[in-house]
Design an enzyme around this catalytic site. Structure first.
Site, PDB file in Angstrom:
ATOM      1  CG  ASP A  92      -5.258   4.303   1.390  1.00  0.00           C
ATOM      2  OD1 ASP A  92      -6.335   4.686   1.119  1.00  0.00           O
ATOM      3  OD2 ASP A  92      -4.872   4.054   2.523  1.00  0.00           O
ATOM      4  CG  LEU A  93      -3.330   8.811  -3.546  1.00  0.00           C
ATOM      5  CD1 LEU A  93      -2.947   9.617  -4.862  1.00  0.00           C
ATOM      6  CD2 LEU A  93      -2.235   9.077  -2.517  1.00  0.00           C
ATOM      7  CE  LYS A  94      -8.241   6.580   3.883  1.00  0.00           C
ATOM      8  NZ  LYS A  94      -6.842   6.274   4.064  1.00  0.00           N
TER       9      LYS A  94
ATOM     10  CB  THR B 149     -11.544   3.736  12.483  1.00  0.00           C
ATOM     11  OG1 THR B 149     -10.229   4.012  11.923  1.00  0.00           O
ATOM     12  CG2 THR B 149     -12.178   2.373  11.730  1.00  0.00           C
TER      13      THR B 149
ATOM     14  N   PRO C 264     -16.801  14.954  -9.659  1.00  0.00           N
ATOM     15  CG  PRO C 264     -18.962  14.194 -10.111  1.00  0.00           C
ATOM     16  CD  PRO C 264     -18.146  15.141  -9.715  1.00  0.00           C
TER      17      PRO C 264
ATOM     18  CB  THR D 213     -11.295  16.328 -10.015  1.00  0.00           C
ATOM     19  OG1 THR D 213     -11.555  17.802 -10.519  1.00  0.00           O
ATOM     20  CG2 THR D 213      -9.992  16.740  -9.544  1.00  0.00           C
TER      21      THR D 213
ATOM     22  N   GLY E 178       0.710  -3.012   8.802  1.00  0.00           N
ATOM     23  CA  GLY E 178       1.807  -1.818   8.615  1.00  0.00           C
ATOM     24  C   GLY E 178       2.891  -2.468   9.683  1.00  0.00           C
ATOM     25  NE  ARG E 179       1.542   1.838  13.489  1.00  0.00           N
ATOM     26  CZ  ARG E 179       0.763   2.246  13.880  1.00  0.00           C
ATOM     27  NH1 ARG E 179       1.379   3.165  14.866  1.00  0.00           N
ATOM     28  NH2 ARG E 179      -0.627   2.128  13.822  1.00  0.00           N
TER      29      ARG E 179
ATOM     30  NE  ARG F 129      -1.144  -3.183  15.586  1.00  0.00           N
ATOM     31  CZ  ARG F 129      -1.366  -2.398  14.631  1.00  0.00           C
ATOM     32  NH1 ARG F 129      -1.757  -3.194  13.451  1.00  0.00           N
ATOM     33  NH2 ARG F 129      -1.229  -1.122  14.226  1.00  0.00           N
TER      34      ARG F 129
ATOM     35  CE  LYS G  10      -2.377   1.499   3.497  1.00  0.00           C
ATOM     36  NZ  LYS G  10      -2.766   3.309   4.055  1.00  0.00           N
TER      37      LYS G  10
ATOM     38  CG  ASP H 242     -11.855  17.407  -6.369  1.00  0.00           C
ATOM     39  OD1 ASP H 242     -12.766  18.122  -6.809  1.00  0.00           O
ATOM     40  OD2 ASP H 242     -10.785  17.910  -6.037  1.00  0.00           O
TER      41      ASP H 242
HETATM   42  O1  C5P Z   1       0.763   0.354  11.272  1.00  0.00           O
HETATM   43  P1  C5P Z   1      -0.763  -0.071  10.996  1.00  0.00           P
HETATM   44  O2  C5P Z   1      -0.799  -1.595  10.816  1.00  0.00           O
HETATM   45  O3  C5P Z   1      -1.608   0.295  12.162  1.00  0.00           O
HETATM   46  O4  C5P Z   1      -0.913   0.392   9.690  1.00  0.00           O
HETATM   47  C1  C5P Z   1      -2.326   0.283   9.137  1.00  0.00           C
HETATM   48  C2  C5P Z   1      -2.480   1.151   7.736  1.00  0.00           C
HETATM   49  O5  C5P Z   1      -3.804   1.119   7.508  1.00  0.00           O
HETATM   50  C3  C5P Z   1      -2.025   2.583   7.907  1.00  0.00           C
HETATM   51  O6  C5P Z   1      -1.382   2.857   6.521  1.00  0.00           O
HETATM   52  C4  C5P Z   1      -3.203   3.326   8.154  1.00  0.00           C
HETATM   53  O7  C5P Z   1      -3.327   4.542   7.703  1.00  0.00           O
HETATM   54  C5  C5P Z   1      -4.245   2.471   7.457  1.00  0.00           C
HETATM   55  N1  C5P Z   1      -5.636   2.546   7.948  1.00  0.00           N
HETATM   56  C6  C5P Z   1      -5.954   2.388   9.241  1.00  0.00           C
HETATM   57  N2  C5P Z   1      -7.319   2.387   9.964  1.00  0.00           N
HETATM   58  C7  C5P Z   1      -8.060   2.832   9.348  1.00  0.00           C
HETATM   59  C8  C5P Z   1      -7.904   3.116   7.693  1.00  0.00           C
HETATM   60  C9  C5P Z   1      -6.756   2.852   7.188  1.00  0.00           C
HETATM   61  O8  C5P Z   1      -5.034   1.896  10.109  1.00  0.00           O
HETATM   62  N3  C5P Z   1      -9.252   2.906   9.664  1.00  0.00           N
END
Ligand code: C5P
Length: 240
Positions: free
Chosen positions: A67-69, A123, A74, A76, A213-214, A184, A40, A72
């Site tokens: 993932d630029l969400k 969220t 339609p 654009t 991610g992390r 997680r 991503k 704008d």
């Molecule tokens: O590091 P982590 O696993 O929390 O990263 C989750 C990824 O998903 C990040 O890029 C975060 O911006 C994205 N994200 C999120 N929760 C959301 C929507 C997107 O954590 N509700």
């Protein structure tokens, strides 16, 4: 085009390249070489490195979730989606709150190669946030309203929280692509994520893709962390 039923229901891991520079992103991809097949690229990396970030992922032989969400008018959004499609992006997010015309324009521009994913309610928003924006009712009701509106406009994928995935799978059926961030692995540090679920839980609830991610990027051994999550998902798939 990515479908919800792709891979016989097997869920895929998308590694979030939430990195400050292209060099950092490349370093993470090198550590996951031969394993990760989907990354991503979000606002941070795209703002820093631009289309080169997408090209770097493709050079690694992996797919790209941009993932630029987008939100704008339609025309654009349709133009931006066309640019994303030109870069070879596989998944691209829009805010469903842009309305049916914007959603339909994005889907039409995406063609067969790129799948549009709708974002419903972030969220970070709660009922107070919705009310401040003039929206009554619960977050769950607004998520469903936007999901159905997007579906009717042709949007076949959604980014959803672990709490919403089961309901959305029931509402939209097997074709929907459901991408779930914030997962997680059992025992992992939740970081700033408040309502987390394990990879196995969200796959059982109907997710097709998990954004991680992390738990991978900040692990001492990202490749081992990636493999462990893959194993957890495979065990669910084998039981279903
Ligand atoms: O590091 P982590 O696993 O929390 O990263 C989750 C990824 O998903 C990040 O890029 C975060 O911006 C994205 N994200 C999120 N929760 C959301 C929507 C997107 O954590 N509700």
């Amino acid at each position: 085009m990515i479908h919800g039923t792709e891979g016989g229901g097997k869920a895929e891991i998308i590694v979030a390249l939430d990195e400050p520079s292209l060099d950092d992103a490349r370093r993470l991809m090198d550590r996951l070489k031969g394993r990760a097949r989907f990354y991503k690229v979000g606002l941070q990396l795209f703002t820093a490195a631009g289309p080169a970030a997408v090209e770097a992922v493709k050079a690694h032989g992996a797919r790209v979730f941009l993932d630029l969400k987008l939100h704008d008018i339609p025309n654009t959004v349709a133009s931006a989606v066309r640019s994303a499609r030109g870069l070879g992006v596989d998944l691209c997010t829009i805010h469903l709150g842009g309305g049916p015309e914007m959603c339909a324009a994005a889907v039409e521009s995406a063609g067969d190669a790129t799948t549009i994913l709708g974002v419903t309610v972030l969220t970070s928003s709660d009922e107070t946030t919705l009310r401040a924006c003039g929206v009554g009712g619960t977050v769950a009701a607004q998520v469903e309203r936007l999901a159905v509106m997007g579906w009717q406009a042709g949007v076949r994928g959604l980014v959803a929280s672990a709490l919403e995935v089961q309901r959305l799978r029931g509402l939209l059926g097997p074709e929907a692509v459901l991408v779930i961030p914030g997962v997680r692995p059992a025992g992992a540090d939740a970081g700033d994520q408040k309502r987390t679920a394990t990879p196995a839980e969200v796959v059982r609830r109907g997710a097709t893709h998990l954004v991680v991610g992390r738990p991978i990027s900040r692990a001492e051994d990202p490749a081992a962390a990636y493999e462990a999550i893959g194993q957890e998902i495979a065990e669910v798939d084998n039981k279903t």
